[in-house]
Design a protein around this motif. Structure first.
Motif, PDB file in Angstrom:
ATOM      1  N   VAL A   1       0.836  -1.200   0.000  1.00 19.77           N
ATOM      2  CA  VAL A   1       0.000   0.000   0.000  1.00 19.77           C
ATOM      3  C   VAL A   1       0.873   1.255   0.000  1.00 19.77           C
ATOM      4  O   VAL A   1       2.049   1.205   0.375  1.00 19.77           O
ATOM      5  N   TYR A   2       0.265   2.358  -0.434  1.00 17.17           N
ATOM      6  CA  TYR A   2       1.061   3.569  -0.701  1.00 17.17           C
ATOM      7  C   TYR A   2       1.893   4.021   0.485  1.00 17.17           C
ATOM      8  O   TYR A   2       3.004   4.501   0.315  1.00 17.17           O
ATOM      9  N   PHE A   3       1.376   3.844   1.711  1.00 14.12           N
ATOM     10  CA  PHE A   3       2.130   4.371   2.847  1.00 14.12           C
ATOM     11  C   PHE A   3       3.277   3.453   3.267  1.00 14.12           C
ATOM     12  O   PHE A   3       3.980   3.754   4.225  1.00 14.12           O
TER      13      PHE A   3
ATOM     14  N   THR B   1       5.435   2.747   0.824  1.00 14.00           N
ATOM     15  CA  THR B   1       6.351   3.026  -0.290  1.00 14.00           C
ATOM     16  C   THR B   1       6.976   4.415  -0.157  1.00 14.00           C
ATOM     17  O   THR B   1       6.522   5.227   0.643  1.00 14.00           O
ATOM     18  N   ASN B   2       7.993   4.661  -0.953  1.00  9.14           N
ATOM     19  CA  ASN B   2       8.569   6.016  -1.005  1.00  9.14           C
ATOM     20  C   ASN B   2       8.346   6.614  -2.403  1.00  9.14           C
ATOM     21  O   ASN B   2       7.611   6.045  -3.203  1.00  9.14           O
ATOM     22  N   VAL B   3       8.976   7.745  -2.674  1.00  5.76           N
ATOM     23  CA  VAL B   3       8.730   8.455  -3.940  1.00  5.76           C
ATOM     24  C   VAL B   3       9.019   7.614  -5.180  1.00  5.76           C
ATOM     25  O   VAL B   3       8.507   7.904  -6.257  1.00  5.76           O
ATOM     26  N   THR B   4       9.828   6.576  -5.045  1.00  9.07           N
ATOM     27  CA  THR B   4      10.109   5.713  -6.206  1.00  9.07           C
ATOM     28  C   THR B   4       8.934   4.762  -6.466  1.00  9.07           C
ATOM     29  O   THR B   4       8.948   4.029  -7.464  1.00  9.07           O
ATOM     30  N   GLY B   5       7.952   4.741  -5.573  1.00 13.77           N
ATOM     31  CA  GLY B   5       6.811   3.835  -5.714  1.00 13.77           C
ATOM     32  C   GLY B   5       7.113   2.440  -5.197  1.00 13.77           C
ATOM     33  O   GLY B   5       6.264   1.560  -5.227  1.00 13.77           O
TER      34      GLY B   5
ATOM     35  N   ASN C   1       9.510   0.477   0.984  1.00 13.52           N
ATOM     36  CA  ASN C   1      10.667   0.832   1.807  1.00 13.52           C
ATOM     37  C   ASN C   1      11.278  -0.410   2.435  1.00 13.52           C
ATOM     38  O   ASN C   1      10.552  -1.316   2.837  1.00 13.52           O
TER      39      ASN C   1
ATOM     40  N   ASP D   1       3.915  -0.198  -5.188  1.00  7.42           N
ATOM     41  CA  ASP D   1       2.575   0.128  -4.682  1.00  7.42           C
ATOM     42  C   ASP D   1       1.520  -0.688  -5.434  1.00  7.42           C
ATOM     43  O   ASP D   1       1.589  -0.802  -6.659  1.00  7.42           O
ATOM     44  N   HIS D   2       0.571  -1.244  -4.724  1.00 10.55           N
ATOM     45  CA  HIS D   2      -0.548  -2.059  -5.229  1.00 10.55           C
ATOM     46  C   HIS D   2      -0.150  -3.504  -5.563  1.00 10.55           C
ATOM     47  O   HIS D   2      -1.028  -4.323  -5.841  1.00 10.55           O
TER      48      HIS D   2
ATOM     49  N   LEU E   1      18.922   8.276  -4.035  1.00 13.34           N
ATOM     50  CA  LEU E   1      17.832   7.430  -3.521  1.00 13.34           C
ATOM     51  C   LEU E   1      16.667   7.333  -4.506  1.00 13.34           C
ATOM     52  O   LEU E   1      15.947   6.337  -4.540  1.00 13.34           O
ATOM     53  N   ARG E   2      16.506   8.375  -5.313  1.00 12.16           N
ATOM     54  CA  ARG E   2      15.430   8.378  -6.310  1.00 12.16           C
ATOM     55  C   ARG E   2      15.746   7.463  -7.488  1.00 12.16           C
ATOM     56  O   ARG E   2      14.842   7.055  -8.217  1.00 12.16           O
TER      57      ARG E   2
END
Lengths: 248, 248
Positions: B13-15, B17-21, B24, B72-73, B191-192
């Motif tokens: 789920v989205y929370f 994950t980080n900005v890369t999708g 973590n 995510d997902h 990190l991105r």
């Protein structure tokens, strides 16, 4: 008549809880947002689809009423339902039930539609909100907002730097961190022995990676009340008023 | 022959994950630990029961090998299995599979048993590890450990204060924060555009609420390698070596 209901089950896990064994308020909001996102996908207007249309939902206010917070391992049901919408705002309700069917938390949320190109709030579009079957109304709800925190009343101030991992795949600082920055200013002993009764939070301006926020707090232990403001320099990011209750 | 396998499904789920999708690393470890805890409960030796016996599991090392991190997902399966144990250590494997059944992450974990009253490592008890059906062995695994970080090589240092919400219902700083403190020292652009290839982390001393940790990092971008140390004053809390790979 309010819109379609949608429910998901969840079992609270240890990493969503704090030392009291109870669900963190930030995780609670995340779990609710997830249910709402899942309903959107089911109704054919997923975040991805909305993004392609050039829009995104933003939350402008959450009012969370807590009878009791669920604990580690507890099975809960989270239900969401679009309540109504007007030209600029959508109102949505969330209910959290325990295994006995008792409502233990409810949340009322105000969403706006963001035009991603113009970076401005957009008029609510019928084709976007239609599937939720919430009522159209001309009324703008007059919701209580947190009081303005006067500088001389902000007796607690802590600084927090926005970390890389604070930003989630939605490219926003995740909810958890706003709540974390606000509540971490309060005395540990108080946090160990109390839980939220009502959390009224208003989001004003987004915080970005690498920025340093000031978390300002006025804490009235006698009245079981705290007033919060998150700022980046002069810009207010969000404000909140929290009413507390003793942990049973 | 290694022990009983136990599998759970999870949808990222989205929370988490980080900005890369992508998931973590800290959340990944939490998800694995949850599966392991659930297996223990199913086998009748839950955390609560162990606690009543005066013991608790502590993790002393995780070696995480990443082919790719789930996004995510994405629906994944997490399988865990006790591998073997000797007088003081239990070795356990975790495997993360995608929907095509491909192994995308594996983790090898070393657990010790803590005698809660004596605050000391205890001998592994047969009645505690028996149900997992891992093999008894006299051998202590010779696992690679992160190199000692020489002070002159720690060119990046950041300070982090342990916040109230960093401590979970297990009364420990949650995994997520150790990873967060270590990785947040690295350049955002790196990190991105990169993800972990191998994360080797060794836990030495616990960090407590209110303490300020120093996160020391040696970063070799050319070799796609970073060496980390988390300290509280002179006391080393954990060390890690990370090998990185470019995001595809």
């Amino acid at each position: 008549m309010p819109g379609k209901k949608y429910t998901e089950e969840h079992k609270v896990v240890y990493f969503e809880t704090n030392v009291t064994g109870r669900l963190n308020i930030g995780n609670l909001v995340d779990l609710c947002m997830l249910v709402s996102t899942d309903q959107s996908s089911k109704l054919g207007i997923s975040t991805e689809k909305l993004d392609l249309m050039g829009y995104g939902w933003i939350v402008s206010q959450n009012i969370i009423d807590v009878k009791r917070l669920p604990v580690d391992h507890e099975k809960i049901k989270i239900t969401t339902q679009a309540e109504s919408y007007n030209r600029y705002f959508c109102y949505r309700d969330f209910m959290m039930e325990d295994e006995q069917g008792e409502e233990i938390v409810k949340m009322h949320t105000v969403f706006c539609l963001m035009d991603k190109e113009k970076r401005k709030i957009a008029r609510i579009k019928d084709e976007i909100v239609g599937p939720y079957e919430g009522d159209y109304t001309t009324k703008v709800e007059r919701l209580a907002v947190p009081p303005v925190l006067k500088p001389e009343e902000a007796e607690i101030t802590k600084k927090y730097r926005v970390r890389f991992m604070d930003i989630d795949s939605n490219q926003h600082v995740n909810n958890i961190h706003y709540f974390d920055w606000m509540l971490d200013t309060l005395p540990e002993e108080f946090l160990r022995t109390h839980e939220v009764k009502q959390f009224n939070i208003v989001y004003k301006n987004e915080v970005r990676s690498g920025e340093v926020v000031d978390s300002l707090t006025h804490f009235d232990e006698e009245r079981l009340e705290s007033i919060h403001e998150i700022r980046v320099g002069d810009k207010v990011s969000c404000t909140a008023k929290v009413e507390w209750q003793e942990l049973k």
